[in-house]
Design a protein around this motif. Structure first.
Motif, PDB file in Angstrom:
ATOM      1  N   ARG A  50       0.856  -1.192   0.000  1.00 60.49           N
ATOM      2  CA  ARG A  50       0.000   0.000   0.000  1.00 60.49           C
ATOM      3  C   ARG A  50       0.886   1.233   0.000  1.00 60.49           C
ATOM      4  N   ARG A  51       0.453   2.228  -0.746  1.00 59.28           N
ATOM      5  CA  ARG A  51       1.181   3.500  -0.810  1.00 59.28           C
ATOM      6  C   ARG A  51       0.375   4.543  -0.047  1.00 59.28           C
ATOM      7  N   LEU A  52       1.026   5.218   0.883  1.00 56.98           N
ATOM      8  CA  LEU A  52       0.382   6.294   1.622  1.00 56.98           C
ATOM      9  C   LEU A  52       0.504   7.566   0.792  1.00 56.98           C
ATOM     10  N   THR A  53      -0.642   8.168   0.448  1.00 53.76           N
ATOM     11  CA  THR A  53      -0.624   9.347  -0.420  1.00 53.76           C
ATOM     12  C   THR A  53      -1.111  10.608   0.281  1.00 53.76           C
ATOM     13  N   GLU A  54      -1.738  10.470   1.429  1.00 53.12           N
ATOM     14  CA  GLU A  54      -2.245  11.611   2.191  1.00 53.12           C
ATOM     15  C   GLU A  54      -1.793  11.491   3.638  1.00 53.12           C
ATOM     16  N   PRO A  55      -1.636  12.605   4.337  1.00 51.22           N
ATOM     17  CA  PRO A  55      -1.320  12.521   5.754  1.00 51.22           C
ATOM     18  C   PRO A  55      -2.405  11.742   6.499  1.00 51.22           C
ATOM     19  N   GLY A  56      -1.971  10.848   7.363  1.00 50.13           N
ATOM     20  CA  GLY A  56      -2.927  10.054   8.118  1.00 50.13           C
ATOM     21  C   GLY A  56      -2.259   8.957   8.912  1.00 50.13           C
ATOM     22  N   SER A  57      -3.058   7.978   9.311  1.00 50.91           N
ATOM     23  CA  SER A  57      -2.589   6.907  10.185  1.00 50.91           C
ATOM     24  C   SER A  57      -3.029   5.542   9.690  1.00 50.91           C
ATOM     25  N   THR A  84      -9.381   8.087  15.092  1.00 49.71           N
ATOM     26  CA  THR A  84      -8.097   8.410  14.465  1.00 49.71           C
ATOM     27  C   THR A  84      -8.202   9.351  13.275  1.00 49.71           C
ATOM     28  N   ARG A  85      -9.394   9.778  12.897  1.00 48.36           N
ATOM     29  CA  ARG A  85      -9.544  10.660  11.730  1.00 48.36           C
ATOM     30  C   ARG A  85      -8.927  12.038  11.897  1.00 48.36           C
ATOM     31  N   GLY A  86      -8.751  12.523  13.089  1.00 51.53           N
ATOM     32  CA  GLY A  86      -8.281  13.892  13.296  1.00 51.53           C
ATOM     33  C   GLY A  86      -6.817  14.101  13.033  1.00 51.53           C
ATOM     34  N   GLY A  87      -5.983  13.113  13.231  1.00 46.67           N
ATOM     35  CA  GLY A  87      -4.566  13.237  12.942  1.00 46.67           C
ATOM     36  C   GLY A  87      -3.692  13.561  14.132  1.00 46.67           C
ATOM     37  N   TYR A  88      -4.211  14.251  15.132  1.00 43.66           N
ATOM     38  CA  TYR A  88      -3.465  14.516  16.361  1.00 43.66           C
ATOM     39  C   TYR A  88      -2.111  15.153  16.122  1.00 43.66           C
ATOM     40  N   ASP A  89      -2.019  16.044  15.165  1.00 45.11           N
ATOM     41  CA  ASP A  89      -0.795  16.800  14.905  1.00 45.11           C
ATOM     42  C   ASP A  89       0.438  15.916  14.730  1.00 45.11           C
ATOM     43  N   GLY A  90       0.256  14.732  14.193  1.00 41.12           N
ATOM     44  CA  GLY A  90       1.384  13.875  13.871  1.00 41.12           C
ATOM     45  C   GLY A  90       1.919  13.034  15.005  1.00 41.12           C
ATOM     46  N   ASP A  91       1.391  13.140  16.196  1.00 38.34           N
ATOM     47  CA  ASP A  91       1.889  12.376  17.336  1.00 38.34           C
ATOM     48  C   ASP A  91       1.128  11.060  17.441  1.00 38.34           C
ATOM     49  N   PRO A  92       1.747   9.913  17.133  1.00 40.36           N
ATOM     50  CA  PRO A  92       1.022   8.644  17.174  1.00 40.36           C
ATOM     51  C   PRO A  92       0.631   8.201  18.582  1.00 40.36           C
ATOM     52  N   ASP A  93       1.280   8.736  19.608  1.00 38.60           N
ATOM     53  CA  ASP A  93       0.928   8.357  20.984  1.00 38.60           C
ATOM     54  C   ASP A  93      -0.491   8.780  21.345  1.00 38.60           C
ATOM     55  N   ARG A  94      -0.931   9.919  20.855  1.00 42.42           N
ATOM     56  CA  ARG A  94      -2.276  10.407  21.206  1.00 42.42           C
ATOM     57  C   ARG A  94      -3.377   9.516  20.654  1.00 42.42           C
ATOM     58  N   PRO A  95      -3.398   9.203  19.338  1.00 41.65           N
ATOM     59  CA  PRO A  95      -4.464   8.306  18.877  1.00 41.65           C
ATOM     60  C   PRO A  95      -4.335   6.907  19.476  1.00 41.65           C
ATOM     61  N   ARG A 118       2.149   6.692  11.605  1.00 42.97           N
ATOM     62  CA  ARG A 118       1.750   7.995  11.078  1.00 42.97           C
ATOM     63  C   ARG A 118       2.519   8.323   9.812  1.00 42.97           C
ATOM     64  N   TYR A 119       1.826   8.944   8.876  1.00 46.13           N
ATOM     65  CA  TYR A 119       2.444   9.498   7.679  1.00 46.13           C
ATOM     66  C   TYR A 119       2.046  10.976   7.646  1.00 46.13           C
ATOM     67  N   ALA A 120       3.037  11.847   7.713  1.00 44.84           N
ATOM     68  CA  ALA A 120       2.771  13.287   7.770  1.00 44.84           C
ATOM     69  C   ALA A 120       2.687  13.931   6.392  1.00 44.84           C
TER      70      ALA A 120
END
Length: 126
Positions: A50-57, A84-95, A118-120
């Motif tokens: 799978r290729r990650l193309t958008e910021p997300g988790s 997990t839809r919000g992204g949490y500013d890139g910090d994987p610990d929060r989600p 996470r992919y930023a």
């Protein structure tokens, strides 16, 4: 990735925090998998790329997080996506911290583990 008896993975894209636009979405990855490791000698497992193309988790969980007597699997996975839809500013610990709380909905005590990748996105030049 390859699934060996694992719960399907959940993906979620981020909400645009610059404009607070609710663009986040999520889904459940239903790639073909195989039985748990070691059950069938010589078993081969399909590999999916799978290729990650958008910021997300990408969120992986054990069954104890998302299913039990009080929580069907689909409901648990949907809740993981919502969290997990919000992204949490890139910090994987929060989600990951929010997702592990879903285990409280299952109605039993079972193993509970969460992995968030996470992919930023590609950094902008400048």
């Amino acid at each position: 990735m390859s699934r060996a008896g694992h719960i399907p993975m959940v993906w979620a894209t981020d909400t645009d925090t610059a404009t607070d636009t609710a663009t986040g979405s999520s889904g459940i990855v239903l790639d073909r998998g195989g039985p748990p490791l070691g059950i069938l000698p010589g078993e081969t497992y399909p590999v999916t790329r799978r290729r990650l193309t958008e910021p997300g988790s990408l969120v992986l969980v054990t069954d104890g997080v998302v299913e039990g007597p009080a929580c069907p699997l689909e409901r648990g996975l949907d809740e993981v996506g919502r969290l997990t839809r919000g992204g949490y500013d890139g910090d994987p610990d929060r989600p990951a911290g929010e997702v592990i709380k879903v285990a409280d909905l299952t109605g039993h005590r079972d193993d509970a583990a969460v992995l968030v990748v996470r992919y930023a996105g590609i950094p902008s030049a400048g």
